[in-house]
Write a protein that holds these residues in place. Structure first.
Motif, PDB file in Angstrom:
ATOM      1  N   ALA A 420      -6.907  32.935  53.372  1.00 32.02           N
ATOM      2  CA  ALA A 420      -5.997  32.679  52.465  1.00 32.02           C
ATOM      3  C   ALA A 420      -4.676  32.147  52.715  1.00 32.02           C
ATOM      4  O   ALA A 420      -3.990  31.401  52.700  1.00 32.02           O
ATOM      5  N   LEU A 421      -4.205  33.519  53.390  1.00 31.63           N
ATOM      6  CA  LEU A 421      -3.098  33.201  53.714  1.00 31.63           C
ATOM      7  C   LEU A 421      -2.469  31.935  55.284  1.00 31.63           C
ATOM      8  O   LEU A 421      -1.600  31.781  54.617  1.00 31.63           O
ATOM      9  N   GLN A 422      -3.627  32.079  55.632  1.00 32.69           N
ATOM     10  CA  GLN A 422      -3.138  30.454  56.894  1.00 32.69           C
ATOM     11  C   GLN A 422      -4.198  29.585  55.635  1.00 32.69           C
ATOM     12  O   GLN A 422      -4.393  27.899  56.540  1.00 32.69           O
ATOM     13  N   ARG A 423      -3.776  29.226  54.720  1.00 34.61           N
ATOM     14  CA  ARG A 423      -4.151  27.972  53.371  1.00 34.61           C
ATOM     15  C   ARG A 423      -5.027  27.310  54.203  1.00 34.61           C
ATOM     16  O   ARG A 423      -5.598  26.099  54.387  1.00 34.61           O
ATOM     17  N   ASP A 424      -6.901  28.390  54.277  1.00 32.80           N
ATOM     18  CA  ASP A 424      -7.756  27.234  55.001  1.00 32.80           C
ATOM     19  C   ASP A 424      -8.723  27.862  53.556  1.00 32.80           C
ATOM     20  O   ASP A 424      -9.752  29.282  53.995  1.00 32.80           O
ATOM     21  N   PRO A 425      -8.586  27.139  52.463  1.00 36.20           N
ATOM     22  CA  PRO A 425      -9.656  27.846  51.163  1.00 36.20           C
ATOM     23  C   PRO A 425     -10.854  28.199  51.748  1.00 36.20           C
ATOM     24  O   PRO A 425     -11.629  29.111  50.815  1.00 36.20           O
ATOM     25  N   GLU A 426     -11.159  26.476  51.809  1.00 35.96           N
ATOM     26  CA  GLU A 426     -12.784  26.884  52.158  1.00 35.96           C
ATOM     27  C   GLU A 426     -13.556  27.975  53.039  1.00 35.96           C
ATOM     28  O   GLU A 426     -14.418  28.911  52.625  1.00 35.96           O
ATOM     29  N   MET A 427     -12.644  28.266  53.391  1.00 34.30           N
ATOM     30  CA  MET A 427     -13.621  29.547  54.773  1.00 34.30           C
ATOM     31  C   MET A 427     -12.873  30.647  53.748  1.00 34.30           C
ATOM     32  O   MET A 427     -14.021  31.781  53.882  1.00 34.30           O
ATOM     33  N   ALA A 428     -11.724  31.356  53.141  1.00 30.48           N
ATOM     34  CA  ALA A 428     -10.845  32.529  52.419  1.00 30.48           C
ATOM     35  C   ALA A 428     -12.588  31.997  51.004  1.00 30.48           C
ATOM     36  O   ALA A 428     -13.373  33.728  51.152  1.00 30.48           O
ATOM     37  N   GLU A 429     -13.287  31.622  51.010  1.00 29.08           N
ATOM     38  CA  GLU A 429     -13.897  31.222  50.308  1.00 29.08           C
ATOM     39  C   GLU A 429     -15.104  32.299  49.848  1.00 29.08           C
ATOM     40  O   GLU A 429     -16.138  33.321  50.042  1.00 29.08           O
ATOM     41  N   LYS A 430     -15.953  31.334  51.864  1.00 24.72           N
ATOM     42  CA  LYS A 430     -17.316  31.692  52.531  1.00 24.72           C
ATOM     43  C   LYS A 430     -17.070  33.052  53.211  1.00 24.72           C
ATOM     44  O   LYS A 430     -17.827  34.456  52.843  1.00 24.72           O
ATOM     45  N   LEU A 431     -15.821  34.023  52.771  1.00 24.18           N
ATOM     46  CA  LEU A 431     -15.944  35.157  54.178  1.00 24.18           C
ATOM     47  C   LEU A 431     -15.874  35.875  52.484  1.00 24.18           C
ATOM     48  O   LEU A 431     -16.512  36.901  52.458  1.00 24.18           O
ATOM     49  N   PHE A 432     -14.933  35.846  51.393  1.00 25.19           N
ATOM     50  CA  PHE A 432     -15.270  36.312  50.182  1.00 25.19           C
ATOM     51  C   PHE A 432     -16.589  36.637  49.774  1.00 25.19           C
ATOM     52  O   PHE A 432     -16.616  37.661  49.162  1.00 25.19           O
ATOM     53  N   GLN A 433     -16.620  35.623  49.532  1.00 31.58           N
ATOM     54  CA  GLN A 433     -18.717  35.642  48.826  1.00 31.58           C
ATOM     55  C   GLN A 433     -19.889  36.381  50.279  1.00 31.58           C
ATOM     56  O   GLN A 433     -20.433  37.259  49.294  1.00 31.58           O
ATOM     57  N   LYS A 434     -19.053  36.232  51.602  1.00 34.70           N
ATOM     58  CA  LYS A 434     -20.097  37.241  52.423  1.00 34.70           C
ATOM     59  C   LYS A 434     -19.829  38.437  52.426  1.00 34.70           C
ATOM     60  O   LYS A 434     -20.228  39.582  52.020  1.00 34.70           O
ATOM     61  N   THR A 435     -18.313  38.720  51.878  1.00 34.76           N
ATOM     62  CA  THR A 435     -18.556  40.511  51.328  1.00 34.76           C
ATOM     63  C   THR A 435     -18.996  41.112  50.129  1.00 34.76           C
ATOM     64  O   THR A 435     -19.419  41.759  50.575  1.00 34.76           O
ATOM     65  N   LEU A 436     -18.882  40.014  49.335  1.00 29.94           N
ATOM     66  CA  LEU A 436     -19.572  40.106  48.136  1.00 29.94           C
ATOM     67  C   LEU A 436     -21.370  39.984  48.309  1.00 29.94           C
ATOM     68  O   LEU A 436     -21.685  41.543  47.475  1.00 29.94           O
ATOM     69  N   GLU A 437     -22.100  39.520  49.400  1.00 29.50           N
ATOM     70  CA  GLU A 437     -23.199  39.460  49.826  1.00 29.50           C
ATOM     71  C   GLU A 437     -23.067  41.502  50.071  1.00 29.50           C
ATOM     72  O   GLU A 437     -24.693  41.564  50.532  1.00 29.50           O
ATOM     73  N   LEU A 438     -22.501  42.191  50.601  1.00 22.27           N
ATOM     74  CA  LEU A 438     -22.747  43.456  51.531  1.00 22.27           C
ATOM     75  C   LEU A 438     -22.941  44.473  50.568  1.00 22.27           C
ATOM     76  O   LEU A 438     -22.896  44.149  49.639  1.00 22.27           O
ATOM     77  N   THR A 439     -22.120  45.413  50.455  1.00 17.44           N
ATOM     78  CA  THR A 439     -22.053  46.642  50.076  1.00 17.44           C
ATOM     79  C   THR A 439     -20.517  47.817  49.949  1.00 17.44           C
ATOM     80  O   THR A 439     -20.309  48.313  50.358  1.00 17.44           O
ATOM     81  N   PRO A 440     -19.815  46.430  49.810  1.00 22.89           N
ATOM     82  CA  PRO A 440     -18.279  46.447  49.269  1.00 22.89           C
ATOM     83  C   PRO A 440     -18.332  47.652  48.314  1.00 22.89           C
ATOM     84  O   PRO A 440     -19.286  48.511  47.961  1.00 22.89           O
ATOM     85  N   ASP A 441     -17.430  48.418  49.079  1.00 24.86           N
ATOM     86  CA  ASP A 441     -17.136  49.282  47.564  1.00 24.86           C
ATOM     87  C   ASP A 441     -16.327  49.143  46.569  1.00 24.86           C
ATOM     88  O   ASP A 441     -15.939  47.811  46.665  1.00 24.86           O
ATOM     89  N   ALA A 442     -15.694  50.197  45.443  1.00 21.54           N
ATOM     90  CA  ALA A 442     -15.262  49.196  44.434  1.00 21.54           C
ATOM     91  C   ALA A 442     -13.849  48.372  44.910  1.00 21.54           C
ATOM     92  O   ALA A 442     -13.701  46.968  43.918  1.00 21.54           O
ATOM     93  N   GLU A 443     -12.937  48.535  45.224  1.00 23.17           N
ATOM     94  CA  GLU A 443     -11.614  48.377  45.638  1.00 23.17           C
ATOM     95  C   GLU A 443     -11.568  46.488  45.985  1.00 23.17           C
ATOM     96  O   GLU A 443     -11.559  45.719  45.939  1.00 23.17           O
TER      97      GLU A 443
END
Length: 498
Positions: A420-443
């Protein structure tokens, strides 16, 4: 160890039944953790600035303070209505309460109404608040975070406590650790005021609660264990002891002796037996001084029992069988002559524990260290491109260093922020979605939703507002999400609606 105890211990070890702490006998209690977390949240601040506190206390208080807990006002009101004359009395009642309830999620009493001790019974109504508090504060997560600290503290105590219990059983020549059907349970607590050993005896259960301390409180634990073993003997042979009650008159004149011992002769006699046993377990060079100290504090029967134990050591039977003979062997006329010469101390000496810095937290794993370095490099929006590239490499490396799904989620979230900081929204979206597929802590979970909302809000998709709102509301719905995330999500929702 002195020669006598070494010999007795060697004999005991030849048998298989001398008890050491069994699995779970030295443990942590979810019920105790919940109750003490609740009172810390409600205003229990005793010895809060002591360096002897466990880091867990500050961690739990900080995390709870950052969470939205709807029942907190009810909890504070309850705590305020049950304030005691001092912080020790305050903690005492909540420990008593925690020891007679089951753990989460329901916290029902584990004993009948008639068996609830008075100080715990006075807290009736807390069982209606605790389930709500545990859920709203997400105490399951805090309990998991605290486990490494509890495990380390338990491990520190295990060897010394095993040795102390083994020596006690060997000296008393017990075939087992006490009496059939009874239980001796030690709980390590990291949320109460430090430097305490609290004991409770409920029916067939003897509980010991040990709070943080710069020094291991092994002596206090052994003392409580001797009570567990010897209290039943004093009650069983109370009639024999009553024939020696004349010695209690001297104890009543000791200004430094606790009132409980002056009012309860059997309690006094038992404490004297325990002090005598402790003196016999000490090196021979220290025994006389320990007996003299106990005597001058008002424990008037200690010298008689110490001499009786010296005779006991030379015969083969256990103290459980020899106890009435030892009591009957006390010469009252001789003891009265001894007691006539005693100068009692005006107050009991107070043992001051040394003050040392609190222990560090559990050492980070290799993957956690890598993640921490990557997070430091990429924390600022203005981080140089070289730092972001290095952070990305570290996040990728951490994925190879652990199979832990929660840590993987942190790595993907970190790389999503960098994208997101490097202005690559498509990659950022994929990585955040991947985060949610795992078992993230609440924060991590809540911030991932916020970032996905921001990405949707900034996109040119026809339904970008609806998608953004969906993500922001998902962030707000995450249980135990930090207040900062909720504030960011609410602000973004307002901006998205205009």
């Amino acid at each position: 160890m002195n020669g006598l105890v070494s010999s007795v211990l060697a004999l005991a070890l030849c048998g298989a039944a001398v008890a050491q702490p069994q699995h779970g006998q030295l443990d942590a209690s979810p019920a105790l953790f919940t109750v003490l977390a609740a009172i810390n949240a409600a205003g229990y601040d005793a010895d809060l600035n002591s360096t002897a506190n466990s880091p867990v206390r500050a961690m739990v208080r900080s995390e709870i303070a950052a969470r939205k807990i709807d029942c907190l006002d009810d909890l504070k009101r309850f705590f305020g209505q049950h304030r005691q004359r001092d912080s020790n009395a305050e903690l005492n009642q909540y420990i008593s309460y925690a020891l007679v309830i089951n753990g989460p999620p329901d916290f029902h009493y584990r004993v009948t109404q008639a068996e609830i001790p008075p100080d715990a019974a006075s807290l009736g109504g807390l069982e209606l608040i605790l389930p709500r508090f545990a859920k709203e504060a997400n105490l399951d997560e805090l309990w998991r975070k605290a486990q490494p600290y509890y495990e380390r503290e338990i491990e520190k105590y295990h060897g010394p406590v095993s040795k102390a219990l083994l020596e006690s059983n060997a000296y008393l020549r017990n075939a087992t650790s006490g009496y059939l059907g009874r239980r001796f349970q030690i709980y390590i607590d990291l949320l109460g005021a430090p430097n305490q050993v609290q004991s409770r005896s409920y029916k067939d259960d003897y509980f010991l609660v040990v709070t943080p301390s710069p020094e291991l409180q092994t002596d206090g634990i052994r003392h409580a264990y001797l009570h567990y073993l010897l209290d039943p003997l004093s009650l069983k042979y109370a009639e024999n002891l009553m024939r020696k009650k004349g010695m209690a008159d001297y104890a009543r004149g000791a200004p430094g002796l606790e009132e409980a011992y002056k009012e309860d002769y059997i309690l006094l006699a038992t404490e004297c037996v325990i002090k005598a046993v402790e003196s016999r377990l000490a090196p021979s060079s220290e025994r006389s001084a320990l007996v003299e100290q106990a005597l001058r504090e008002g424990l008037a029967m200690t010298p008689a029992f110490a001499e009786g134990l010296a005779v006991y050591e030379k015969q083969p039977t256990s103290l459980r069988l020899y106890f009435p003979d030892m009591v009957e062997g006390i010469d009252l006329a001789r003891e009265e002559k001894r007691l006539d010469k005693v100068h009692f101390v005006s107050a009991r000496p107070v043992h001051t524990l040394k003050s040392i810095p609190p222990p560090p937290g559990p050492e980070l794993t290799k993957a956690e260290k890598t993640l921490a370095e990557a997070q430091d490099l990429s924390a600022k929006r203005s981080a140089p491109a070289a730092d972001l590239d290095k952070a990305k490499s570290l996040f990728l490396r951490s994925l190879q260093e652990t199979p832990n799904s929660s840590l993987h989620a942190k790595a993907y979230y970190g790389m999503g922020r960098i994208a997101a900081l490097q202005r690559d929204p498509e990659m950022a979206e994929k990585l955040f979605q991947k985060t949610l597929e795992l078992t993230p802590d609440a924060e991590t979970k809540a911030w991932s939703y916020v970032y996905l909302g921001r990405l949707s809000q900034a996109s040119a998709a026809p339904d970008h507002r609806q998608n953004a709102e969906k993500y922001y509301r998902a962030a707000l719905a995450v249980e135990a999400a930090p207040e900062a995330v909720k504030t960011a999500a609410k602000k973004a929702l307002e901006e998205n609606s205009h």
